[in-house]
Design an enzyme around this catalytic site. Structure first.
Site, PDB file in Angstrom:
ATOM      1  N   SER A 107       0.829  -1.214   0.000  1.00  0.00           N
ATOM      2  CA  SER A 107       0.000   0.000   0.000  1.00  0.00           C
ATOM      3  C   SER A 107       0.859   1.257   0.000  1.00  0.00           C
ATOM      4  O   SER A 107       0.581   2.216  -0.727  1.00  0.00           O
ATOM      5  CB  SER A 107      -0.895   0.012   1.248  1.00  0.00           C
ATOM      6  OG  SER A 107      -1.790  -1.061   1.215  1.00  0.00           O
ATOM      7  N   ARG A 147     -13.706  -6.867 -10.939  1.00  0.00           N
ATOM      8  CA  ARG A 147     -13.787  -6.241  -9.605  1.00  0.00           C
ATOM      9  C   ARG A 147     -14.662  -4.992  -9.639  1.00  0.00           C
ATOM     10  O   ARG A 147     -14.647  -4.242 -10.609  1.00  0.00           O
ATOM     11  CB  ARG A 147     -12.383  -5.973  -9.090  1.00  0.00           C
ATOM     12  CG  ARG A 147     -11.661  -7.319  -8.993  1.00  0.00           C
ATOM     13  CD  ARG A 147     -10.399  -7.283  -8.254  1.00  0.00           C
ATOM     14  NE  ARG A 147     -10.536  -6.824  -6.900  1.00  0.00           N
ATOM     15  CZ  ARG A 147      -9.490  -6.524  -6.152  1.00  0.00           C
ATOM     16  NH1 ARG A 147      -8.277  -6.620  -6.648  1.00  0.00           N
ATOM     17  NH2 ARG A 147      -9.658  -6.114  -4.914  1.00  0.00           N
ATOM     18  N   GLN A 178      -9.176   1.886  -0.473  1.00  0.00           N
ATOM     19  CA  GLN A 178      -9.063   2.220  -1.896  1.00  0.00           C
ATOM     20  C   GLN A 178     -10.132   3.238  -2.276  1.00  0.00           C
ATOM     21  O   GLN A 178      -9.854   4.188  -3.012  1.00  0.00           O
ATOM     22  CB  GLN A 178      -9.168   0.958  -2.746  1.00  0.00           C
ATOM     23  CG  GLN A 178      -7.978   0.031  -2.513  1.00  0.00           C
ATOM     24  CD  GLN A 178      -8.019  -1.223  -3.365  1.00  0.00           C
ATOM     25  OE1 GLN A 178      -8.944  -1.425  -4.143  1.00  0.00           O
ATOM     26  NE2 GLN A 178      -7.022  -2.065  -3.212  1.00  0.00           N
ATOM     27  N   ASP A 195      -6.701  -8.397   4.458  1.00  0.00           N
ATOM     28  CA  ASP A 195      -5.877  -9.224   3.554  1.00  0.00           C
ATOM     29  C   ASP A 195      -5.295 -10.453   4.257  1.00  0.00           C
ATOM     30  O   ASP A 195      -4.748 -11.343   3.600  1.00  0.00           O
ATOM     31  CB  ASP A 195      -4.725  -8.390   2.965  1.00  0.00           C
ATOM     32  CG  ASP A 195      -5.233  -7.334   1.996  1.00  0.00           C
ATOM     33  OD1 ASP A 195      -6.373  -7.451   1.511  1.00  0.00           O
ATOM     34  OD2 ASP A 195      -4.482  -6.380   1.721  1.00  0.00           O
TER      35      ASP A 195
HETATM   36  C1  S3P Z   1      -5.501  -1.550  -0.071  1.00  0.00           C
HETATM   37  C2  S3P Z   1      -6.732  -1.605   0.524  1.00  0.00           C
HETATM   38  C3  S3P Z   1      -7.468  -2.866   0.731  1.00  0.00           C
HETATM   39  C4  S3P Z   1      -6.565  -4.081   0.593  1.00  0.00           C
HETATM   40  C5  S3P Z   1      -5.666  -3.987  -0.596  1.00  0.00           C
HETATM   41  C6  S3P Z   1      -4.796  -2.749  -0.521  1.00  0.00           C
HETATM   42  C7  S3P Z   1      -4.877  -0.231  -0.247  1.00  0.00           C
HETATM   43  O1  S3P Z   1      -8.500  -2.959  -0.238  1.00  0.00           O
HETATM   44  O2  S3P Z   1      -7.342  -5.244   0.533  1.00  0.00           O
HETATM   45  O3  S3P Z   1      -4.829  -5.120  -0.675  1.00  0.00           O
HETATM   46  O4  S3P Z   1      -3.654  -0.165  -0.535  1.00  0.00           O
HETATM   47  O5  S3P Z   1      -5.560   0.782  -0.088  1.00  0.00           O
HETATM   48  P1  S3P Z   1      -9.950  -2.315  -0.013  1.00  0.00           P
HETATM   49  O6  S3P Z   1      -9.790  -0.857   0.067  1.00  0.00           O
HETATM   50  O7  S3P Z   1     -10.734  -2.725  -1.221  1.00  0.00           O
HETATM   51  O8  S3P Z   1     -10.467  -2.922   1.249  1.00  0.00           O
END
Ligand code: S3P
Length: 425
Positions: A20, A119, A166, A312
């Site tokens: 991230s 997705r 996200q 995750d």
């Molecule tokens: C992430 C947010 C998570 C996570 C992904 C990385 C990010 O997803 O599952 O691996 O870097 O902001 P979601 O925002 O869909 O929960």
């Protein structure tokens, strides 16, 4: 790839940089003024997709492995790409970058692999459209390929139906370009790396409870970024050290940001032998060495606000639960269905194939722990977190385990199998 039971694990390792944080460092570096230097950048396929997309928009990014430098073009300096921006398998690239693209003075197309094309993107299309963005799904199914034409954006106060970093980040990135203040309220707090990194790049951003508020920016300033080890990658070694007999492992320099540390709290609930040695780290991004040793775990209930902090890690937590005494209930985790694979279905079918007692629920799973695991053919569905979870499960399974599509670990941890095998006694 084939795996066999291990007699024990020992030693120490450093896991690759946080996925991230690596994505965000490229995106913020690209729209900042000056050159951003990144150490510890994750050289996984997902983060390389972010680099490739921003290169296509004219950003000079040098990647020599140890050091990545990004020559920022300023908030409004990105150039129109000449062809489709290819996000590969990366949901983070797709969603966060869309927030930036929504405000540029050009039109572009965003697409990725077969998984990305399934997705859900409505979750960002809706709030970005409320801000004035022009973002459409080419096939009209609210998935990629997306067509984004830059527009003038307005600030909004968005009440998000999902706890998703996200979604939150896409809106906050767009908020940098809006003509007023933008805020996002989540049902539970998701990872806050965007908010923390915005602050270090000089953005006026505040967080109060479940709401993050950003003011429009006139300039962002390049930074030096040290990416901590990814706790989501460390999680496989935490689990491996706990469930494999005769084991003790130290994982060095792991980021333990409280919005990401749910796995550590689950370890505590399961009675795990886990020791943390604090190592400092940046503001809000603390780092620790984590030492784990073999433990007889016990089942627990996982749900509510903790879910976004370990979303995750649920596949590997399910493996831990399969070895634990008693039942583990995982709930409020329906988001698992829209990850790189449907992680509820895929965990249930693969763990069942290994002899575990597990059932799917609408928003999670119930695992009746303690059944001995045996080797099986595991279909990873090309989901990196599924492949890594079952490589760990194979360490305690009788017989041979074969992981189909095992190469998908390249997404977040290209050296995973090598690192794991180095610890095997
Ligand atoms: C992430 C947010 C998570 C996570 C992904 C990385 C990010 O997803 O599952 O691996 O870097 O902001 P979601 O925002 O869909 O929960």
């Amino acid at each position: 790839m084939r795996f066999n039971k291990a007699n024990g694990l020992s030693g120490e390792l450093t896991v690759p940089g946080d996925k991230s944080i690596s994505h965000r460092s490229i995106m913020l570096g690209s729209i900042a003024k000056g050159t951003t230097a990144i150490r510890g950048f994750l050289q996984g396929a997902d983060c390389l997709s972010s680099i490739a997309c921003f290169r296509k928009m004219g950003v000079e990014i040098q990647n020599d492995g140890d050091l990545v430098t990004v020559k920022g073009l300023g908030l409004r300096g990105l150039k129109a790409p000449t062809d489709t921006l290819d996000v590969g398998n990366s949901g983070t690239t797709t969603r966060l970058m869309s927030g930036i693209l929504a405000a540029q003075n050009f039109s572009c197309r965003v697409n990725g692999d077969a998984s990305i094309q399934k997705r859900p993107m409505k979750r960002i299309m809706l709030p970005l459209s409320m801000m004035g963005a022009n973002i459409t799904s080419e096939l009209g199914n609210d998935c990629a390929p997306l067509r984004i034409t830059g527009s003038d954006l307005h600030g909004i106060a968005y009440d998000s139906p999902v706890a998703s970093a996200q979604v939150k980040s896409a809106i906050l990135f767009a908020g940098l370009y809006a003509d007023g203040v933008t805020s996002v309220t989540e049902p539970a707090v998701s990872r806050n790396h965007t908010e923390l990194m915005f602050e270090s790049f000089g953005v006026d951003i505040k967080t109060e409870g479940r709401t993050a508020t950003v003011h429009p920016a006139s300039e962002l300033y390049a930074q030096e970024i040290e990416v901590p080890g990814d706790i989501s990658s460390a999680a496989y070694f935490i689990a491996a050290g706990l469930i494999t007999p005769n084991s003790e492992i130290t994982i060095k320099n792991v980021g333990i940001n409280p919005t990401r540390d749910g796995i550590l709290r689950v370890c505590e609930m399961m009675g795990a032998n886990v020791k943390l040695e604090a190592k400092g780290g940046g503001v809000g991004e603390p780092i620790a060495d984590i030492t784990v040793s073999t433990t007889t775990l016990h089942g627990c209930e996982i749900g509510g606000n903790i879910i976004p902090t370990l979303i995750d890690e649920i596949p590997i937590i399910a493996i831990m639960a399969a070895t634990a005494e008693g039942d583990t209930i995982i709930k409020d985790a329906a988001e698992l269905k829209v990850k790189e694979s449907n992680r509820i279905d895929v965990m249930v079918s693969n763990l069942s194939a290994m002899g575990a007692s597990i059932e799917a629920t609408d928003d999670g799973m119930i695992i009746h722990g303690g059944k001995p695991l045996h080797g099986a053919a595991i279909d990873s569905k090309l989901d990196h977190r599924i492949a890594m979870s079952f490589a760990v499960a194979s360490l305690i399974a009788d017989g041979e385990t074969e992981i189909l599509g095992s190469e998908c670990v390249d997404i977040s941890y290209p050296t995973f199998y090598r690192d794991l095998m180095k610890l095997v006694q």
